[in-house]
Design a protein around this motif. Sequence first.
Motif: not given
Length: 463
Positions: A284-288, A226-245
């Motif tokens: 939280n990443a570990i809890y997931d 889950v490469a959150r750097g570019d992903l955050g820009v691509e999908i919007g920062f607010e959507n990263v937690p949901r997509v990560q899970k």
Amino acid sequence: ETSILKTMLIAGVNVIRVNASHQSDSESVKKTVQLVRRTAKRVGKEVGIFLDLQGPKFRIGNFKEDRIEILEGADFTLTTDKVLGDKEMVSVNPKELVKGVKKGELIYIHDGKIRLLVKDVQTKTVTCTVEKGGVLTHRKGINLPTTRLSVSALTKKDKKDALLAVANKMDYIALSFVSYKQDIVDFRKYLDSIGGKKIKIIAKIEKQVAVDNVCEIIDVADAVMVARGDLGVEIGFENVPRVQKKIIYECNKRVRPVIVATQMLDSMVKAPVATRAEVSDVANAIYDNCDAVMLSDETAIGIDPSNVIKMINRICVATDIDMIQVKRRAPARKDIFSVKTTATSFCKAADQIAEENEASAIMTFTSSGNTPLIASKLNSIFPIIACTDNQLVCRQLTLCRGVIPVLLPKKFKDIYRWTDMINMGIREAKNRDLLHKDERLIVTAGRPIGVSHGINSIRLVVV
């Protein structure tokens, strides 16, 4: 360098990333790999190495001055011509950007700090309106969240860099900017053709189109990031937690190791302690139930890499201890796999037997690494001691959560009795202080000895 790396490995590092975006000189990469292998041997632990390919990253070119400010509401042009930029125009590379973008689409520069709206596209230029202005410097990255480009995830540079991974016997290669499962399939074919059949592929999820196709990508990849750097820009920062899970959940269902990366402890690039929010993010990443949390800038350019590793190790250990305590009170569901096989059934049975008989650990004997990977996805409260005769498999297992790889001193083909194999595994584990006298151990293995993908025996052994 050796002393710093040694301290880092002792502090808890399991896998080292070599970033091909910044290090692709053959001699430099060779020295880095040799340093890691040599230091790992001195420390006495298995350490995996993966090469992170650059991929088709779009970038602006250089400016006439070190800093240029572009103003909101102004026009700003991207061109394929090689020019020194100014407040009105800058060059862009690769040229496919101009061929792919359309009027009305958004272009982000420098991790979203600059936002442009495309208003006109010509053969060599894209003219935009600046929706969000700011300061730009040389060679900043570009993201195209609303654009569908027919650009291969594997570039000429990537193919050349992959040869370095093969030559230096690396354990994984991460493919950047994956869009479809075919990107992984094509790279697998290329990797096999250059002698890299045993190297595993990590699919980096960092685009909206990859999120849309994530399940089919996971199915053909060996591991996922889950490469959150570019992903955050691509999908919007607010959507990263949901997509990560979602990605972690789908990886666990499909028995794939999953890494969470980018800005885990970003403040520690310059500060000696992490923020409370960062600590919660890692936990939280570990809890997931991710397999690994990855540091990048924190250790690459940070003020104290060893301190960062000690910090993230403390978070990992504390979270794992809490998860074990929770599981003891309320055992987790074991029907998590999307595909049920003999191996998944035996791993679930071994975990249940270990719980009911108060075992200290589960020991697997593996040629391919498949059994300990499955066992790790059960999020067992027991350490999984994975005995193998294959050095590469041993290093690849360093990515799997809760798995402690142990390299046996003999090849499976030279071991003729199950009892001899178990005794050898126990002896090696005791030498590493993983097992102690009178502890109960659950042992799983396949027969005949050393044959991959065949787990058909479970034993309870008293050490």
